[in-house]
Scaffold this motif. Sequence first.
Motif, PDB file in Angstrom:
ATOM      1  N   ASN A  49       0.855  -1.191   0.000  1.00 24.06           N
ATOM      2  CA  ASN A  49       0.000   0.000   0.000  1.00 24.06           C
ATOM      3  C   ASN A  49       0.894   1.245   0.000  1.00 24.06           C
ATOM      4  O   ASN A  49       1.136   1.839   1.058  1.00 24.06           O
ATOM      5  CB  ASN A  49      -0.924   0.008   1.224  1.00 24.06           C
ATOM      6  N   LYS A  51       2.338   4.730   0.173  1.00 21.68           N
ATOM      7  CA  LYS A  51       1.746   5.932   0.751  1.00 21.68           C
ATOM      8  C   LYS A  51       2.414   7.209   0.246  1.00 21.68           C
ATOM      9  O   LYS A  51       1.752   8.215   0.015  1.00 21.68           O
ATOM     10  CB  LYS A  51       1.849   5.869   2.281  1.00 21.68           C
ATOM     11  N   SER A  52       3.698   7.127   0.063  1.00 20.95           N
ATOM     12  CA  SER A  52       4.427   8.324  -0.371  1.00 20.95           C
ATOM     13  C   SER A  52       4.730   8.251  -1.866  1.00 20.95           C
ATOM     14  O   SER A  52       4.618   7.199  -2.501  1.00 20.95           O
ATOM     15  CB  SER A  52       5.741   8.460   0.410  1.00 20.95           C
ATOM     16  N   GLU A  55       7.569   5.770  -2.526  1.00 16.76           N
ATOM     17  CA  GLU A  55       7.155   4.354  -2.583  1.00 16.76           C
ATOM     18  C   GLU A  55       6.441   4.043  -3.891  1.00 16.76           C
ATOM     19  O   GLU A  55       6.630   2.972  -4.480  1.00 16.76           O
ATOM     20  CB  GLU A  55       6.263   4.023  -1.386  1.00 16.76           C
ATOM     21  N   LYS A  56       5.645   4.985  -4.374  1.00 17.97           N
ATOM     22  CA  LYS A  56       4.944   4.766  -5.646  1.00 17.97           C
ATOM     23  C   LYS A  56       5.940   4.686  -6.805  1.00 17.97           C
ATOM     24  O   LYS A  56       5.785   3.859  -7.709  1.00 17.97           O
ATOM     25  CB  LYS A  56       3.938   5.908  -5.879  1.00 17.97           C
TER      26      LYS A  56
END
Length: 379
Positions: A49, A51-52, A55-56
């Motif tokens: 998942n 979030k930042s 991370e994406k």
Amino acid sequence: MKITLKEKILNTGKISLYLEYYKGSTIDANGKRKHLRTQEYLKIYLHQNPKSTTEKNENKENLKLAENILAIRKTDYIQGKFEMKSTTKAKRSFLSFFSEMVDDREINYSADNYGNWKSAFAHLKKIVPPSLTFDDIDENFVKKVKEYFDSKALTKSNLPLSQNSKVSYFNKFKACLRKAFEDGYLSVNYSVKVKSFEQAESQREYLTFNELQSLAKAECKYQNLKKAFLFSALSGLRWSDIQTLTWSKVRDEGEFTKVNFRQEKTDGVEYLYISEQARQLLGERKHPQERVFVGLKYGMTYNTELVRWCNRAGIPKHITFHCARHTNAVLLLENGADIYTVSKRLGHRELRTTAIYARIVDKKNKEAAGLIPELKIEF
């Protein structure tokens, strides 16, 4: 075969990316269908998942990397199916590939096998440039390597290679070419393009029955060496199999004793009946995992004592421990055993290996030596 990119959620919460190779299905003995799948874990992970933004972006880059690997694997499969050479693999250094095969032999094969590969590699480094890739390999290159082993390669003592060394080293080179072809580094199997060297017949030193009897009576400094050598002469077992022999492999079955073991050299499983005298040499049965010949080690100490033991017995021949195995083969044939039985007892894969001993025992040849009438010679 179908190759797909898949995901697996780990306990850490991250997603592991892996490739699944689907190879169809089979029906087992119970009529149940079994699907054939293997996995290749890429060690590439996604945030479950994100979030930042960081991370994406990591997910996006890692997913793209995994998809690129998937595309490469699919290309490799297609090239192999149609016997096409992988353009990526073709750029790999030949010596690097050979070095990997040497390392594999160190881990998964016998010391002798690894030693031969290591020696072959040492010679190849003298003739093959480190920059040479599979793209550069052709039939002329293979012939050049063969010519090197045949006329230019030298031992550590600066002597030409023996015929059997030429055979061994060049065959290792050809095995590497064959493996490279199978793995898609080469589009042509050059290992079949150039003929191997002819194997030279080596001399098999052995003891006659009377010489073996003399040795049995003579003093030997190490009793375990004496027992082991005589046991080898009576059973035909190699040094490597005798040294690792444990009591769990010795089966006393009524009047008979059988040794069940896996040959160190060939990795073949053997079931060998031994004589009563050979069984007596083993001594009293001990713990199943304990070695039969405790403290038996290969080295200069035992090799030197073997020579001295032979000298005490009045035997001038150059005898090594392996000569006991040769002695067993000759004595069996001289006492009526057929060549097929001897071949099976020695664990030979090919009958022609055993046939060497048959030539040693050629009774017709011995008889023919006295057929010509005696000459009346005057000088």
